[in-house]
Design an enzyme around this catalytic site. Structure first.
Site, PDB file in Angstrom:
ATOM      1  N   CYS A   2       0.836  -1.193   0.000  1.00  0.00           N
ATOM      2  CA  CYS A   2       0.000   0.000   0.000  1.00  0.00           C
ATOM      3  C   CYS A   2       0.875   1.250   0.000  1.00  0.00           C
ATOM      4  O   CYS A   2       1.999   1.251   0.482  1.00  0.00           O
ATOM      5  CB  CYS A   2      -0.960   0.061   1.189  1.00  0.00           C
ATOM      6  SG  CYS A   2      -2.103  -1.311   1.282  1.00  0.00           S
ATOM      7  N   ARG A  27       5.744  -0.997  -4.420  1.00  0.00           N
ATOM      8  CA  ARG A  27       5.400  -1.539  -3.106  1.00  0.00           C
ATOM      9  C   ARG A  27       4.404  -2.681  -3.195  1.00  0.00           C
ATOM     10  O   ARG A  27       4.202  -3.424  -2.235  1.00  0.00           O
ATOM     11  CB  ARG A  27       4.830  -0.428  -2.221  1.00  0.00           C
ATOM     12  CG  ARG A  27       5.826   0.669  -1.903  1.00  0.00           C
ATOM     13  CD  ARG A  27       5.165   1.847  -1.224  1.00  0.00           C
ATOM     14  NE  ARG A  27       4.762   1.533   0.145  1.00  0.00           N
ATOM     15  CZ  ARG A  27       5.486   1.788   1.221  1.00  0.00           C
ATOM     16  NH1 ARG A  27       6.666   2.352   1.099  1.00  0.00           N
ATOM     17  NH2 ARG A  27       5.036   1.501   2.419  1.00  0.00           N
ATOM     18  N   TRP A  73      -3.194  -2.740  -1.424  1.00  0.00           N
ATOM     19  CA  TRP A  73      -2.921  -4.171  -1.495  1.00  0.00           C
ATOM     20  C   TRP A  73      -3.943  -4.835  -0.584  1.00  0.00           C
ATOM     21  O   TRP A  73      -3.976  -4.577   0.614  1.00  0.00           O
ATOM     22  CB  TRP A  73      -1.491  -4.452  -1.023  1.00  0.00           C
ATOM     23  CG  TRP A  73      -1.006  -5.842  -1.240  1.00  0.00           C
ATOM     24  CD1 TRP A  73      -0.462  -6.368  -2.374  1.00  0.00           C
ATOM     25  CD2 TRP A  73      -0.966  -6.898  -0.254  1.00  0.00           C
ATOM     26  NE1 TRP A  73      -0.102  -7.673  -2.168  1.00  0.00           N
ATOM     27  CE2 TRP A  73      -0.386  -8.032  -0.884  1.00  0.00           C
ATOM     28  CE3 TRP A  73      -1.354  -7.005   1.081  1.00  0.00           C
ATOM     29  CZ2 TRP A  73      -0.194  -9.241  -0.222  1.00  0.00           C
ATOM     30  CZ3 TRP A  73      -1.172  -8.205   1.739  1.00  0.00           C
ATOM     31  CH2 TRP A  73      -0.601  -9.303   1.092  1.00  0.00           C
ATOM     32  N   ASN A  98      -2.933   3.225   5.348  1.00  0.00           N
ATOM     33  CA  ASN A  98      -2.086   2.028   5.313  1.00  0.00           C
ATOM     34  C   ASN A  98      -2.121   1.378   6.682  1.00  0.00           C
ATOM     35  O   ASN A  98      -2.144   2.076   7.703  1.00  0.00           O
ATOM     36  CB  ASN A  98      -0.630   2.395   4.984  1.00  0.00           C
ATOM     37  CG  ASN A  98      -0.424   2.755   3.539  1.00  0.00           C
ATOM     38  OD1 ASN A  98      -1.340   2.644   2.725  1.00  0.00           O
ATOM     39  ND2 ASN A  98       0.779   3.194   3.204  1.00  0.00           N
ATOM     40  N   GLY A  99      -2.081   0.045   6.725  1.00  0.00           N
ATOM     41  CA  GLY A  99      -2.057  -0.658   7.998  1.00  0.00           C
ATOM     42  C   GLY A  99      -3.283  -1.528   8.183  1.00  0.00           C
ATOM     43  O   GLY A  99      -4.056  -1.762   7.249  1.00  0.00           O
ATOM     44  N   GLU A 481      17.745 -18.797   0.083  1.00  0.00           N
ATOM     45  CA  GLU A 481      17.475 -17.559  -0.632  1.00  0.00           C
ATOM     46  C   GLU A 481      17.211 -17.839  -2.111  1.00  0.00           C
ATOM     47  O   GLU A 481      16.316 -17.235  -2.713  1.00  0.00           O
ATOM     48  CB  GLU A 481      18.667 -16.601  -0.464  1.00  0.00           C
ATOM     49  CG  GLU A 481      18.592 -15.326  -1.276  1.00  0.00           C
ATOM     50  CD  GLU A 481      17.427 -14.415  -0.916  1.00  0.00           C
ATOM     51  OE1 GLU A 481      17.229 -13.413  -1.631  1.00  0.00           O
ATOM     52  OE2 GLU A 481      16.695 -14.703   0.053  1.00  0.00           O
ATOM     53  N   LYS A 485      13.742 -16.884  -4.056  1.00  0.00           N
ATOM     54  CA  LYS A 485      13.719 -16.060  -5.265  1.00  0.00           C
ATOM     55  C   LYS A 485      12.975 -16.770  -6.394  1.00  0.00           C
ATOM     56  O   LYS A 485      12.175 -16.160  -7.103  1.00  0.00           O
ATOM     57  CB  LYS A 485      15.145 -15.729  -5.715  1.00  0.00           C
ATOM     58  CG  LYS A 485      15.841 -14.710  -4.860  1.00  0.00           C
ATOM     59  CD  LYS A 485      15.258 -13.328  -5.080  1.00  0.00           C
ATOM     60  CE  LYS A 485      15.638 -12.402  -3.944  1.00  0.00           C
ATOM     61  NZ  LYS A 485      14.924 -12.659  -2.699  1.00  0.00           N
ATOM     62  N   GLU A 488       9.112 -16.865  -5.652  1.00  0.00           N
ATOM     63  CA  GLU A 488       8.350 -15.617  -5.552  1.00  0.00           C
ATOM     64  C   GLU A 488       8.196 -14.900  -6.877  1.00  0.00           C
ATOM     65  O   GLU A 488       7.230 -14.150  -7.057  1.00  0.00           O
ATOM     66  CB  GLU A 488       8.954 -14.684  -4.494  1.00  0.00           C
ATOM     67  CG  GLU A 488      10.297 -14.088  -4.792  1.00  0.00           C
ATOM     68  CD  GLU A 488      10.805 -13.205  -3.648  1.00  0.00           C
ATOM     69  OE1 GLU A 488       9.989 -12.562  -2.964  1.00  0.00           O
ATOM     70  OE2 GLU A 488      12.032 -13.154  -3.446  1.00  0.00           O
ATOM     71  N   HIS A 504      17.116 -37.762   4.590  1.00  0.00           N
ATOM     72  CA  HIS A 504      16.140 -37.809   5.688  1.00  0.00           C
ATOM     73  C   HIS A 504      14.747 -37.409   5.230  1.00  0.00           C
ATOM     74  O   HIS A 504      13.955 -36.915   6.030  1.00  0.00           O
ATOM     75  CB  HIS A 504      16.606 -36.926   6.850  1.00  0.00           C
ATOM     76  CG  HIS A 504      17.852 -37.411   7.519  1.00  0.00           C
ATOM     77  ND1 HIS A 504      17.884 -38.488   8.373  1.00  0.00           N
ATOM     78  CD2 HIS A 504      19.133 -36.973   7.413  1.00  0.00           C
ATOM     79  CE1 HIS A 504      19.119 -38.687   8.795  1.00  0.00           C
ATOM     80  NE2 HIS A 504      19.903 -37.782   8.216  1.00  0.00           N
ATOM     81  N   LYS A 603       6.495  -4.946  -1.654  1.00  0.00           N
ATOM     82  CA  LYS A 603       7.887  -4.650  -1.317  1.00  0.00           C
ATOM     83  C   LYS A 603       8.073  -4.385   0.165  1.00  0.00           C
ATOM     84  O   LYS A 603       8.898  -4.986   0.819  1.00  0.00           O
ATOM     85  CB  LYS A 603       8.374  -3.446  -2.133  1.00  0.00           C
ATOM     86  CG  LYS A 603       9.834  -3.072  -1.876  1.00  0.00           C
ATOM     87  CD  LYS A 603      10.770  -4.178  -2.327  1.00  0.00           C
ATOM     88  CE  LYS A 603      12.217  -3.815  -2.123  1.00  0.00           C
ATOM     89  NZ  LYS A 603      13.091  -4.947  -2.457  1.00  0.00           N
TER      90      LYS A 603
END
Length: 608
Positions: A2, A27, A73, A98-99, A481, A485, A488, A504, A603
């Site tokens: 947002c 964002r 968002w 926002n929030g 990581e 990547k 996403e 295992h 973001k």
């Protein structure tokens, strides 16, 4: 996640609002809208990109000298136009937010009982009606805003306008970032400085609980207790050029290729001062010698950076270290150690779970906090005793790249500094580490030169639905990581494991449809990794190996090898992060996904 922009001026602010929203697109969002005061509140909202909302605003000739805008968002309620911001109450009050308001259901019930009608499923509409309910009592927007936020539980950054006050814009924040931009006879508000850079570089960062009233002739700020306050003015050093694509196709591609410079800029301060407490601020000389252990709190990619840091801190500095996912730590019963240094890692400095985890750690009795952050004067550094600012520059792509590798530099600097303080780093070793840092950007550039080979690999990955990543020791977090990547931005399901864990359970997944990526530097665990690779080959799995130039690997059927530069010692995780970033980027290109704005992600994660 947002974005907010607002302006009060003596010119049409619609172009400012639209440009600001475009600057905030990185964002993450799924709808956009603006509201301006032009005799009455006029609002345009659209699901989709800012450009669609801009076209609609242009079609009706939207114009006004006071306005607010928002990219949403979705959290409460689906992706629909009625749920898009700004929200308006009775044609009188317009709000962007926002929030997340945690007590919105309770407040919704109270407001419905008073006769208010709700047109959305959002928590934000509660704010609009609540402010309206107070405003109609005495026609004082600042007072109504202060009374309304006092009844809210949760996180918010809000901007508010009212139909009968064309000279007033009110703001408030708690838990979510909000800043004020200062112009000549005009003011701007935004959740990110990038939104208003074309209008001003002079900004004030609001603190927790601040409420403000902005008029063309001046502004008034108040703290949570209602006391008049002044906040310092900062001049932003973010450049507009850093927010443009330039010759690149995507921001992620640009930011991957900016890593040699980002690393060099971050390393420069270390080379200038050596491994000195001054790297972390004026209080560090008193605090760091007393530290007996480290607790790292972070989320997502920053958590993986912290996981690399744990290996370094324990192996080099000989200091105990634990790494916690911030969103988990803040909700569990933890045991505090007053001599433990709490290290928070956040690219934006506004990650809500990390900020709340820091507050929780302090409430338990932790007394020292260090922030590793890429954004100056953001909330988490301001709440910390010590700060190391990375110099990655603006990072626009949702998938973090250069922020991650510069975070590793910060953690290595902390490691070496603590090692020096604890008598575990002599002058010769310090000089060796500084020399390694000096040459690191060149090694990263060599890794970037592997792009044509990685691009060929990506064609095979794009046709797959699953992948495994393997690493050992300090390179296991790099496997994590790489897995993150890939999933996403390409939407290929990927998992990462320590290579020794293969037998295992995960080995059951291996067949000729499951590509297995192996991080295989020429270190003490190389022979162990080779044994794990044999286990994959024996089950018909196809291996994609990132090895060092001086590792002894040969290609064969089902075994593909790309050699990164010669092993760079303890800093090897930084170099090996580069090829997994590029693999994810090119696999996403092959699959045609939105590389910079992957679905469902944002973001700056400023909600839980």
């Amino acid at each position: 996640m947002c974005g907010i922009v607002g302006a009060i001026a003596q010119r049409n602010v619609v172009p400012i609002l639209v440009e600001g929203l475009k600057r905030l697109e990185y964002r993450g969002y799924d709808s956009a809208g603006v509201a301006v005061l032009d005799g009455e509140i006029k609002r345009v909202r659209r699901v989709g990109r800012v450009a669609e909302m801009e076209n609609a605003a242009n079609e009706i000739g939207l114009n006004g000298q006071l306005g607010i805008g928002h990219t949403r968002w979705a959290t409460h309620g689906g992706v629909t136009e009625p749920n898009a911001h700004p929200h308006v109450s009775d044609g009188l009050i317009a709000v962007v937010h926002n929030g997340i308001i945690e007590n919105h259901e309770e407040k919704r019930a109270e407001l419905k009982a008073k006769g208010y009608r709700f047109d959305s499923q959002t928590d934000t509409e509660v704010i609009a009606h609540l402010i309206h309910s107070f405003y109609v009592q005495d026609r004082d927007l600042l007072a109504a805003t202060r009374k309304a936020v006092a009844e809210l539980t949760g996180a918010y950054a809000i901007a508010v306008i009212v139909q009968d006050r064309p000279d007033l814009l009110c703001v408030a924040r708690m838990g979510c970032p909000l800043l004020i931009g200062l112009g000549e006879g005009e003011y701007f508000v935004a959740s990110d400085v990038s939104a208003i850079l074309s209008a001003t570089r002079r900004v004030i960062f609001l603190e927790e609980g601040d409420v403000g009233a902005l008029r063309r002739e001046g502004m008034a700020l108040f703290d949570q207790q209602g006391n008049p306050i002044e906040r310092p003015v900062h001049v932003s050093d973010v450049s507009l050029a850093s927010l443009e694509l330039g010759p690149y196709s995507h921001f992620m591609q640009k930011e991957i290729h900016e890593q040699p410079k980002a690393l060099a800029d971050t390393i420069e301060q270390v080379l200038d001062e050596g491994f000195a407490t001054s790297l972390f601020g004026p209080k560090a000389a008193d605090i760091l010698p007393q530290v007996d252990s480290v607790l790292i709190l972070a989320c997502g990619t920053s958590y993986y950076a912290g996981s690399v840091g744990r290996y370094w801190l324990e192996a080099i500095a000989g200091i105990p270290c634990q790494v916690e996912i911030a969103s988990e730590y803040r909700y569990r019963e933890a045991v505090a150690n007053p001599k433990q240094l709490v290290v928070t890692i956040s690219q934006s400095g506004e990650t809500l779970d990390t900020m709340e985890a820091l507050k929780y750690a302090k409430s338990l009795g932790h007394q020292w906090a260090l922030s590793i952050c890429n954004v100056r004067e953001s909330a988490i550094p301001r709440a910390s005793d010590l700060v190391f600012y990375t110099r990655a520059g603006a990072e626009i792509g949702v998938a973090s790249t250069k922020a991650f590798t510069t975070q590793l530099i910060a953690l290595f600097a902390l490691t070496a500094t603590l090692a020096k303080l604890r008598g575990k780093l002599d002058a010769d070793k310090e000089a060796s580490y500084l020399n390694d840092l000096r040459h690191l950007p060149g090694s990263v550039q060599h890794a970037l030169n592997l792009e044509p080979q990685i691009k060929l690999w990506s064609q095979q990955f794009a046709a797959k639905d699953h992948a495994l990543f393997l690493g050992r020791g300090v390179h296991y977090p790099i496997a994590l990581e790489g897995s993150l990547k890939l999933k996403e931005i390409s939407y290929i399901h990927a998992e990462a494991y320590p290579a020794g864990e293969l037998k295992h359970g995960p080995l059951a997944l291996v067949d000729n449809n499951m590509p297995v990526v192996v991080i295989a530097p020429n270190d003490t665990l190389l022979e162990k990794v080779k044994s794990n690779m044999q286990e994959v080959s024996a089950r018909g799995g196809e291996l994609f190996v990132f090895a060092d130039l001086d590792s002894h690997f040969s290609e064969s059927d089902g075994v593909h090898v790309i050699r990164t530069p010669r092993h760079v010692g303890v800093l090897s995780p930084v170099v090996h992060a580069i090829p997994v970033q590029m693999l994810a980027y090119h696999a996403a290109l092959q699959r045609g996904t939105d590389v910079d704005k992957p679905r469902n992600l944002a973001k700056s994660v400023t909600v839980e």
